[in-house]
Motif scaffolding. Structure first.
Motif, PDB file in Angstrom:
ATOM      1  N   SER A  67       0.821  -1.220   0.000  1.00  0.00           N
ATOM      2  CA  SER A  67       0.000   0.000   0.000  1.00  0.00           C
ATOM      3  C   SER A  67       0.851   1.264   0.000  1.00  0.00           C
ATOM      4  O   SER A  67       0.323   2.366  -0.185  1.00  0.00           O
ATOM      5  CB  SER A  67      -0.939   0.025   1.214  1.00  0.00           C
ATOM      6  OG  SER A  67      -0.207   0.243   2.417  1.00  0.00           O
ATOM      7  N   HIS A 115      -5.353  -0.660   4.160  1.00  0.00           N
ATOM      8  CA  HIS A 115      -3.948  -0.682   3.784  1.00  0.00           C
ATOM      9  C   HIS A 115      -3.358  -2.080   3.919  1.00  0.00           C
ATOM     10  O   HIS A 115      -2.412  -2.426   3.209  1.00  0.00           O
ATOM     11  CB  HIS A 115      -3.138   0.272   4.670  1.00  0.00           C
ATOM     12  CG  HIS A 115      -3.339   1.714   4.350  1.00  0.00           C
ATOM     13  ND1 HIS A 115      -3.160   2.722   5.277  1.00  0.00           N
ATOM     14  CD2 HIS A 115      -3.692   2.331   3.198  1.00  0.00           C
ATOM     15  CE1 HIS A 115      -3.395   3.890   4.714  1.00  0.00           C
ATOM     16  NE2 HIS A 115      -3.723   3.675   3.457  1.00  0.00           N
ATOM     17  N   ASP A 169      -1.545   2.161  -3.547  1.00  0.00           N
ATOM     18  CA  ASP A 169      -2.108   3.005  -2.498  1.00  0.00           C
ATOM     19  C   ASP A 169      -3.565   3.361  -2.727  1.00  0.00           C
ATOM     20  O   ASP A 169      -4.145   4.133  -1.957  1.00  0.00           O
ATOM     21  CB  ASP A 169      -1.275   4.287  -2.354  1.00  0.00           C
ATOM     22  CG  ASP A 169      -1.273   5.125  -3.629  1.00  0.00           C
ATOM     23  OD1 ASP A 169      -1.739   4.643  -4.683  1.00  0.00           O
ATOM     24  OD2 ASP A 169      -0.792   6.279  -3.572  1.00  0.00           O
ATOM     25  N   ASN A 170      -4.187   2.819  -3.774  1.00  0.00           N
ATOM     26  CA  ASN A 170      -5.597   3.095  -4.041  1.00  0.00           C
ATOM     27  C   ASN A 170      -6.196   1.869  -4.709  1.00  0.00           C
ATOM     28  O   ASN A 170      -5.918   1.576  -5.870  1.00  0.00           O
ATOM     29  CB  ASN A 170      -5.737   4.327  -4.937  1.00  0.00           C
ATOM     30  CG  ASN A 170      -7.191   4.706  -5.189  1.00  0.00           C
ATOM     31  OD1 ASN A 170      -7.964   3.933  -5.743  1.00  0.00           O
ATOM     32  ND2 ASN A 170      -7.558   5.914  -4.781  1.00  0.00           N
ATOM     33  N   LYS A 183      -8.185   2.398  -8.097  1.00  0.00           N
ATOM     34  CA  LYS A 183      -7.364   2.583  -9.301  1.00  0.00           C
ATOM     35  C   LYS A 183      -6.661   1.278  -9.686  1.00  0.00           C
ATOM     36  O   LYS A 183      -6.627   0.897 -10.866  1.00  0.00           O
ATOM     37  CB  LYS A 183      -6.339   3.686  -9.068  1.00  0.00           C
ATOM     38  CG  LYS A 183      -6.937   5.077  -8.914  1.00  0.00           C
ATOM     39  CD  LYS A 183      -5.841   6.121  -8.660  1.00  0.00           C
ATOM     40  CE  LYS A 183      -6.434   7.514  -8.487  1.00  0.00           C
ATOM     41  NZ  LYS A 183      -5.387   8.526  -8.187  1.00  0.00           N
ATOM     42  N   VAL A 197     -11.544  -3.336  -2.585  1.00  0.00           N
ATOM     43  CA  VAL A 197     -12.257  -2.057  -2.601  1.00  0.00           C
ATOM     44  C   VAL A 197     -13.247  -1.978  -1.444  1.00  0.00           C
ATOM     45  O   VAL A 197     -13.327  -0.965  -0.738  1.00  0.00           O
ATOM     46  CB  VAL A 197     -12.972  -1.867  -3.949  1.00  0.00           C
ATOM     47  CG1 VAL A 197     -13.911  -0.674  -3.901  1.00  0.00           C
ATOM     48  CG2 VAL A 197     -11.953  -1.692  -5.070  1.00  0.00           C
ATOM     49  N   ASN A 251     -12.542  -0.629   2.125  1.00  0.00           N
ATOM     50  CA  ASN A 251     -12.481   0.809   2.404  1.00  0.00           C
ATOM     51  C   ASN A 251     -13.757   1.316   3.063  1.00  0.00           C
ATOM     52  O   ASN A 251     -13.721   2.328   3.765  1.00  0.00           O
ATOM     53  CB  ASN A 251     -12.245   1.580   1.101  1.00  0.00           C
ATOM     54  CG  ASN A 251     -10.817   1.488   0.613  1.00  0.00           C
ATOM     55  OD1 ASN A 251      -9.950   2.240   1.046  1.00  0.00           O
ATOM     56  ND2 ASN A 251     -10.566   0.546  -0.281  1.00  0.00           N
ATOM     57  N   THR A 271     -12.892   8.839   0.027  1.00  0.00           N
ATOM     58  CA  THR A 271     -12.357   7.547  -0.391  1.00  0.00           C
ATOM     59  C   THR A 271     -13.440   6.473  -0.338  1.00  0.00           C
ATOM     60  O   THR A 271     -13.531   5.617  -1.229  1.00  0.00           O
ATOM     61  CB  THR A 271     -11.175   7.150   0.506  1.00  0.00           C
ATOM     62  OG1 THR A 271     -10.163   8.164   0.440  1.00  0.00           O
ATOM     63  CG2 THR A 271     -10.577   5.821   0.072  1.00  0.00           C
ATOM     64  N   GLU A 294     -15.637   6.956  -3.257  1.00  0.00           N
ATOM     65  CA  GLU A 294     -14.945   6.444  -4.442  1.00  0.00           C
ATOM     66  C   GLU A 294     -15.091   4.922  -4.528  1.00  0.00           C
ATOM     67  O   GLU A 294     -15.276   4.361  -5.621  1.00  0.00           O
ATOM     68  CB  GLU A 294     -13.468   6.841  -4.391  1.00  0.00           C
ATOM     69  CG  GLU A 294     -12.661   6.433  -5.612  1.00  0.00           C
ATOM     70  CD  GLU A 294     -11.181   6.761  -5.492  1.00  0.00           C
ATOM     71  OE1 GLU A 294     -10.434   6.449  -6.440  1.00  0.00           O
ATOM     72  OE2 GLU A 294     -10.768   7.325  -4.457  1.00  0.00           O
ATOM     73  N   ALA A 295     -15.007   4.257  -3.386  1.00  0.00           N
ATOM     74  CA  ALA A 295     -15.179   2.802  -3.357  1.00  0.00           C
ATOM     75  C   ALA A 295     -16.591   2.414  -3.782  1.00  0.00           C
ATOM     76  O   ALA A 295     -16.788   1.464  -4.555  1.00  0.00           O
ATOM     77  CB  ALA A 295     -14.867   2.269  -1.960  1.00  0.00           C
TER      78      ALA A 295
END
Length: 419
Positions: free
Chosen positions: A44, A144, A152-153, A156, A204, A207, A232, A235-236
């Motif tokens: 991560s 993480h 780190d994402n 993505k 995902v 998160n 975040t 976004e997930a």
């Protein structure tokens, strides 16, 4: 890695490739013999886009630790032209630091207590480099620290991973074909591909309701525990909407499924059910409620989750569209998860349930979180909101009508039980 590495496009690996793979696995196991634990957080610390940077990833590796479960660089794309050096794990910065910490002789230290003080001071300074960070293998809440993930994402990284899975799926019949054999290898590898897709969904989903953990000693500044930022988590949710809850029909390759007796409805339902179980759970909802108490207006609240979920899962109802079989299954699973929060199924083994969680008057197993929080209240409110959406629907599709009436009956039976 078959999308980027021709050596992986066969059921029979070369001796050279097998040697490379054995080398990285044995390096990991030797790390254990030297006392190193799994470092699932190591990967991560690498920015996702660096995993596509040929020069960078070949120089530094896709994770700083061989002790991570970050076996292969699934983010790398065909056009990146990354060689094997940047595709699988090797001994990295964290491993060298951990061995130094554990084994370096400190000849000027007069006692174990003095050595601890020296090591702690060194650690505080060295951990300013995030690549030396240790992320445990045992934290169920920190996104993480996950196995088989990269970067780190997760959103993505998983998007890149799915692009590669699409390349692999198109070639799977060719790459698994063996003269004079049946389709067992195709069946096996299709199962591996859908399992990998499921891993991306799990990376995902962690998160949502996630809590970062950064262990510190009292000499270090900052918090140990922090909730994953609301942006975040949103976004997930957007990722899961686009890649999972909007039916991933690309997985349903008829040329493959017709040769392995694959049921497309079961393929999609199995993947969606696993993620729903994680998100619509007492544990996740309890964390979201607690996060709102801690962070107030900046939190991703339990109401935010359900506003997003209801919009995602029941999108057709707002436009009075017909609901196809995949989405009908998704809606049924979602409603059943909510019903299970309100009216949990009886345990299969009451004695085991009593040992695990204690019992209350009347003999029912006790779930302290739900009794003491708003989980049941929120779940009931969602069932009522869904019932209202169903009643407002004017779809003329007969299967949609049957389906929605069934959902309404299930909700009414839960909220207004007879007898």
């Amino acid at each position: 890695t078959a999308a980027v590495d021709p050596r992986a496009r066969t059921m029979h690996f070369s001796d050279e490739l097998m040697g490379d793979l054995i080398r990285f696995v044995s390096s990991h196991e030797v790390g254990h013999t030297l006392g190193l634990r799994h470092n699932w957080g190591s990967s991560s610390t690498t920015p996702v886009e660096k995993l596509r940077d040929k020069a960078w990833v070949e120089a530094n590796g896709h994770t700083p630790s061989i002790m991570d479960y970050a076996r292969f660089n699934y983010v790398a794309q065909p056009e990146d032209n990354i060689t094997k050096t940047g595709l699988y794990s090797r001994i990295g910065d964290y491993d060298k630091w951990a061995i130094e910490w554990g084994y370096k002789l400190l000849p000027n230290s007069p006692s174990p207590e003095a050595e601890r003080a020296i090591l702690n001071k060194t650690t505080v300074e060295r951990l300013k480099d995030r690549r030396l960070w240790f992320g445990t293998e045992s934290n169920p809440d920190d996104p993480h620290s996950q196995n088989e993930d990269l970067g780190d994402n997760a959103m993505k990284a998983s998007t890149y991973g799915i692009k590669n899975l699409k390349v692999i799926l198109a070639k799977l019949p060719e790459w698994t074909k063996e003269p004079n054999e049946g389709y067992e290898d195709l069946d096996n590898m299709y199962g591996q591909l859908t399992t990998q897709f499921g891993r991306y969904m799990g990376h995902v989903a962690k998160n949502i309701g996630g809590i970062y953990e950064n262990p510190k000693t009292v000499e270090e500044a900052g918090k140990i525990y922090e909730n994953v930022p609301a942006a975040t988590q949103k976004e997930a949710m957007d990722f899961l909407d686009a890649q999972l809850f909007t039916t991933p029909t690309w997985l349903l390759d008829e040329g493959i499924l017709k040769n392995i007796d694959g049921n497309p409805v079961q393929v999609i339902a199995g993947l969606q059910e696993t993620t729903l179980t994680r998100i619509i759970s007492n544990h996740t909802l309890f964390k979201l409620i607690s996060a709102e108490a801690e962070d107030g207006a900046t939190a991703y609240k339990v109401s935010d989750l359900f506003n997003d979920m209801n919009t995602i899962v029941f999108r057709e109802l707002k436009s009075n569209q017909a609901v196809d079989v995949y989405r009908r299954n998704l809606q049924k699973m979602y409603v059943e998860k909510l019903i299970a929060l309100v009216k949990p199924p009886a345990p299969v083994d009451p004695a085991a349930a009593a040992l695990a969680g204690g019992r209350r008057a009347g003999g029912a197993p006790r779930d302290a979180d739900k009794e003491m929080t708003d989980v049941v209240s929120v779940a009931k409110a969602q069932l009522k909101a869904i019932n209202a959406m169903i009643k407002a629907s004017t779809s003329t599709d007969s299967m949609t009508q049957y389906h929605l009436q069934d959902l309404s009956d299930r909700i009414n039976e839960t909220l207004n039980p007879k007898g």
